[in-house]
Design a protein around this motif. Sequence first.
Motif, PDB file in Angstrom:
ATOM      1  N   ASN A 549       0.823  -1.212   0.000  1.00 35.36           N
ATOM      2  CA  ASN A 549       0.000   0.000   0.000  1.00 35.36           C
ATOM      3  C   ASN A 549       0.859   1.266   0.000  1.00 35.36           C
ATOM      4  O   ASN A 549       0.518   2.265  -0.635  1.00 35.36           O
ATOM      5  CB  ASN A 549      -0.926   0.003   1.225  1.00 35.36           C
ATOM      6  N   ALA A 550       1.973   1.217   0.703  1.00 44.49           N
ATOM      7  CA  ALA A 550       2.872   2.375   0.741  1.00 44.49           C
ATOM      8  C   ALA A 550       3.448   2.654  -0.652  1.00 44.49           C
ATOM      9  O   ALA A 550       3.493   3.810  -1.101  1.00 44.49           O
ATOM     10  CB  ALA A 550       3.999   2.127   1.731  1.00 44.49           C
ATOM     11  N   LEU A 551       3.896   1.606  -1.352  1.00 44.74           N
ATOM     12  CA  LEU A 551       4.456   1.778  -2.696  1.00 44.74           C
ATOM     13  C   LEU A 551       3.391   2.264  -3.678  1.00 44.74           C
ATOM     14  O   LEU A 551       3.654   3.110  -4.545  1.00 44.74           O
ATOM     15  CB  LEU A 551       5.065   0.457  -3.175  1.00 44.74           C
ATOM     16  N   LYS A 552       2.168   1.748  -3.509  1.00 41.84           N
ATOM     17  CA  LYS A 552       1.069   2.192  -4.362  1.00 41.84           C
ATOM     18  C   LYS A 552       0.762   3.666  -4.130  1.00 41.84           C
ATOM     19  O   LYS A 552       0.509   4.430  -5.071  1.00 41.84           O
ATOM     20  CB  LYS A 552      -0.169   1.333  -4.062  1.00 41.84           C
ATOM     21  N   GLN A 553       0.817   4.105  -2.871  1.00 38.29           N
ATOM     22  CA  GLN A 553       0.561   5.506  -2.538  1.00 38.29           C
ATOM     23  C   GLN A 553       1.617   6.430  -3.166  1.00 38.29           C
ATOM     24  O   GLN A 553       1.290   7.514  -3.647  1.00 38.29           O
ATOM     25  CB  GLN A 553       0.544   5.672  -1.013  1.00 38.29           C
ATOM     26  N   ILE A 554       2.865   5.999  -3.166  1.00 37.66           N
ATOM     27  CA  ILE A 554       3.935   6.792  -3.790  1.00 37.66           C
ATOM     28  C   ILE A 554       3.633   7.030  -5.254  1.00 37.66           C
ATOM     29  O   ILE A 554       3.804   8.147  -5.772  1.00 37.66           O
ATOM     30  CB  ILE A 554       5.300   6.083  -3.620  1.00 37.66           C
ATOM     31  N   ASP A 555       3.151   5.982  -5.944  1.00 31.93           N
ATOM     32  CA  ASP A 555       2.837   6.104  -7.378  1.00 31.93           C
ATOM     33  C   ASP A 555       1.590   6.951  -7.611  1.00 31.93           C
ATOM     34  O   ASP A 555       1.596   7.877  -8.438  1.00 31.93           O
ATOM     35  CB  ASP A 555       2.637   4.718  -7.988  1.00 31.93           C
ATOM     36  N   GLU A 556       0.528   6.643  -6.884  1.00 32.01           N
ATOM     37  CA  GLU A 556      -0.743   7.329  -7.126  1.00 32.01           C
ATOM     38  C   GLU A 556      -0.669   8.822  -6.809  1.00 32.01           C
ATOM     39  O   GLU A 556      -1.304   9.636  -7.492  1.00 32.01           O
ATOM     40  CB  GLU A 556      -1.849   6.667  -6.292  1.00 32.01           C
ATOM     41  N   LYS A 557       0.095   9.191  -5.824  1.00 33.09           N
ATOM     42  CA  LYS A 557       0.199  10.604  -5.440  1.00 33.09           C
ATOM     43  C   LYS A 557       1.425  11.299  -6.036  1.00 33.09           C
ATOM     44  O   LYS A 557       1.695  12.456  -5.722  1.00 33.09           O
ATOM     45  CB  LYS A 557       0.188  10.732  -3.919  1.00 33.09           C
TER      46      LYS A 557
END
Length: 593
Positions: A549-557
């Motif tokens: 989830n942390a890695l996904k947040q880096i990409d999405e934001k």
Amino acid sequence: MQKKTIAVGNSSFIALIEDQHYYVDKTACFKPLLDSGNFIDLITRPRRFGKTLFMDSLRLFLAINPANPGSTAKQERLFNGLKVREDKNFCDKYMGQVPVLFLSLKGVEGSSFEAAYRALVQKIVDAAKMHAYLLDSPRLDEEDKKLLREYQSRDFMRDLANIDYASSFLKNMLFFLARHFDRQAMLFLDEYDVPLAKAASRGYYNAMCDFVRAFFDTLKPEAGLVLNDRPVLKKAVLTGCLRVSKESIFTGVNNFSINTICSDNVSLSACMGFTESDVLALLDYYGLSSRKQDVKHWYDGYRFGSNDIYSPWDVLNFCQCALSSKNPLEFKPDNYWIGTSSNDVIDEFLGFLTEEDAERMQTLIDGGSIELQINDELNHSDIRRHQSEDFWTLLLFTGYLTIAKHAGYKKYLLRIPNEEIRNTFRSRVQVRFSVENRSFAAHGLKLAEAATRGDVGGMAKVLEPLLKNYVSVRDTATKAPAENYYHGFLSALFACAGNRINDFQSNAESGYGFADIVFSSGYGTDRLGIVIEIKRTARPEELLDAVDNALKQIDEKNYAECLRRMRCRKYYAYGIAFCGKNCEVGGGTLREV
């Protein structure tokens, strides 16, 4: 009568004399240096002790007048009343009689070998242009003049395909000078070790060492050119901060004399730095004789050979600031040393030293002395070993320590020289070296190094044992957001990484939100960015999902957006999830910004 002005940091002898600045006469050291019989003299002193000014004054004393080789009018004017003029026979032999090639390697640095090479090329081009009169010499043939024109061309010399021309610059220029004036030439190299120091800290030491070895090849008698059955080079004088071993760049060089702050050579021990008589004369000239004890307490204490030496940079700064104050006789001494040079290498060492070293540091702070064996052939590349002996040697040769007593073969009693350096230790070294912070700082450096090479396993290896020692349930059982403690924990670790990282930001506004931690590392085209998002879970089995989830947040934001402002072309993204004393680290794939 109007007093001479104080020009702090002015290394131009002619400017000091012609512009009526105060000059501390060191010309008495010319005779023992030139009459020593040594083919090469290397003199090492700390930064800001007058190396460049000494070399510049020696150059001007010797340099032959290209327009009128028999004239010494310039030297008679500039050196009038100075100690060197007291010896007529010496002046008749040397003053204005020598073809001189002078080159300062100060400022030869860059983020890569190519960048440092370009800086060196500019020095070569400038030196070649200073001797442009050789293009009209009847004693140089057309091939010589063609080569000289190429040395004067920055575009030609900057092309790495022509690096062999740069390597042979000293050899060829000395030959041109000797042939034109029909006599042996001398070579003066100031701050000879700067390119090696910068290369060691930037990661291209081997490439620079190979080039410097070839560049200095003319210092070998059998490698230099010959004119009229004599070597074109009569003598070379080099100055620097560290003594570099002959095996690294001076292989095959003979008749090589080295004068360091540990040497017993009385004739050269005071050639750089102020003696007590120098300082007393200076204070008396400006009406500051009553400040003698203050100046001695703050800026004296160095021991070079058999001489007590004051730091010239600090004495001149104090006098200049005192004279411009409302009450010079009450002006409080200040720390002028602390901003004179980079301390990155010293900061880097602090995470690698032992408990015994910590005790030594405290002994020094308390005014005591420590006995140590010194590595007097310390190479800049050796510093990366982070050996205790090298650390103390570095402190000695960079002016943080001085010799109290010789205690045996390569063994010395060392102490802090004066109040100014003790103040510097307290504010810059001791704080970084405190026993409780020292081991923590070492882990911070290792964590940063792992992050900058995409090593998630290495990051976890650093973090997991630390969590067991530094994290308790009470640390996270607060009303603050769950990630806050871990965020502060990681920020404190990265703060210990020193110059290994740049542009560190916590809660950085980037993209469509705020990234927990971002920073960069490296220089130029090798600069990398790092983005870290932190999560905390209630149960250990949720850690892996939290990392995803942390890695996904880096990409999405689009948290990597701020890295463009840091001039990063590529970056690593990490998700780090914590649960009590457990953690997982994910990511580590190199991405385009």
